[in-house]
Design an enzyme around this catalytic site. Structure first.
Site, PDB file in Angstrom:
ATOM      1  N   GLN A  81       3.153  -5.314 -51.558  1.00 55.32           N
ATOM      2  CA  GLN A  81       3.687  -4.202 -52.351  1.00 55.32           C
ATOM      3  C   GLN A  81       3.763  -2.931 -51.514  1.00 55.32           C
ATOM      4  O   GLN A  81       4.706  -2.167 -51.610  1.00 55.32           O
ATOM      5  CB  GLN A  81       2.808  -3.976 -53.587  1.00 55.32           C
ATOM      6  CG  GLN A  81       3.336  -2.940 -54.531  1.00 55.32           C
ATOM      7  CD  GLN A  81       4.617  -3.349 -55.227  1.00 55.32           C
ATOM      8  OE1 GLN A  81       4.907  -4.526 -55.396  1.00 55.32           O
ATOM      9  NE2 GLN A  81       5.403  -2.382 -55.626  1.00 55.32           N
ATOM     10  N   GLU A  82       2.764  -2.710 -50.688  1.00 56.03           N
ATOM     11  CA  GLU A  82       2.689  -1.485 -49.890  1.00 56.03           C
ATOM     12  C   GLU A  82       3.698  -1.466 -48.740  1.00 56.03           C
ATOM     13  O   GLU A  82       4.321  -0.446 -48.489  1.00 56.03           O
ATOM     14  CB  GLU A  82       1.277  -1.306 -49.330  1.00 56.03           C
ATOM     15  CG  GLU A  82       0.226  -0.950 -50.372  1.00 56.03           C
ATOM     16  CD  GLU A  82       0.359   0.457 -50.896  1.00 56.03           C
ATOM     17  OE1 GLU A  82       0.838   1.339 -50.159  1.00 56.03           O
ATOM     18  OE2 GLU A  82      -0.017   0.686 -52.061  1.00 56.03           O
ATOM     19  N   SER A  83       3.826  -2.567 -48.006  1.00 55.32           N
ATOM     20  CA  SER A  83       4.600  -2.533 -46.762  1.00 55.32           C
ATOM     21  C   SER A  83       5.514  -3.735 -46.546  1.00 55.32           C
ATOM     22  O   SER A  83       6.200  -3.790 -45.521  1.00 55.32           O
ATOM     23  CB  SER A  83       3.650  -2.469 -45.566  1.00 55.32           C
ATOM     24  OG  SER A  83       2.985  -3.724 -45.422  1.00 55.32           O
ATOM     25  N   TYR A 109       2.900  -0.097 -60.834  1.00 52.72           N
ATOM     26  CA  TYR A 109       2.402  -0.676 -59.591  1.00 52.72           C
ATOM     27  C   TYR A 109       1.340  -1.740 -59.895  1.00 52.72           C
ATOM     28  O   TYR A 109       1.361  -2.827 -59.329  1.00 52.72           O
ATOM     29  CB  TYR A 109       1.826   0.435 -58.727  1.00 52.72           C
ATOM     30  CG  TYR A 109       1.223  -0.010 -57.408  1.00 52.72           C
ATOM     31  CD1 TYR A 109       1.985  -0.074 -56.259  1.00 52.72           C
ATOM     32  CD2 TYR A 109      -0.120  -0.352 -57.319  1.00 52.72           C
ATOM     33  CE1 TYR A 109       1.440  -0.457 -55.052  1.00 52.72           C
ATOM     34  CE2 TYR A 109      -0.680  -0.742 -56.110  1.00 52.72           C
ATOM     35  CZ  TYR A 109       0.101  -0.795 -54.991  1.00 52.72           C
ATOM     36  OH  TYR A 109      -0.452  -1.170 -53.785  1.00 52.72           O
TER      37      TYR A 109
END
Length: 116
Positions: free
Chosen positions: A23-25, A115
């Site tokens: 999700q982050e990168s 998120y």
């Protein structure tokens, strides 16, 4: 294998940290966000230093752009947040995204809820 290793080391579900990293990168080590978070786990520079020195007791600050180091820091930070929020995975994930202090003071933002 790096996620699995550090997840086992710190007692964190490997699927959880893999999902956060994706999700982050998108599992990319070179990514830098518009606010300066970097690496696979998108760790802010101040958090990078705090995790290195306080949680990992490292004499040097690890580099979140180095996948092994960034993943270790991210997984250790997730462990810290899980402990802080008494195992509440939703709050730990929210704090990873929004910031621990912000979650404590303001609750979850709308984008944080999405998120999580």
């Amino acid at each position: 294998p790096v996620f699995d290793h550090w997840a086992q080391q710190y007692g964190v579900p490997a699927d959880l940290v893999k999902a956060i990293a994706y999700q982050e990168s998108g599992w990319q080590a070179h990514v830098v966000s518009n606010v300066g978070a970097k690496g696979v786990m998108q760790i802010m520079p101040a958090t990078e230093e705090w995790i290195s020195r306080s949680l990992l007791r490292s004499p040097t600050v690890l580099d979140a752009h180095v996948p092994e180091q960034g993943i270790q820091m991210g997984v250790r930070y997730v462990r810290y947040l899980l402990d802080y929020f008494d195992g509440n995975t939703e709050l730990a994930i929210a704090a990873y995204y929004q910031g621990q202090g912000s979650v404590m003071k303001k609750g979850l933002y709308t984008d944080t809820k999405q998120y999580v």
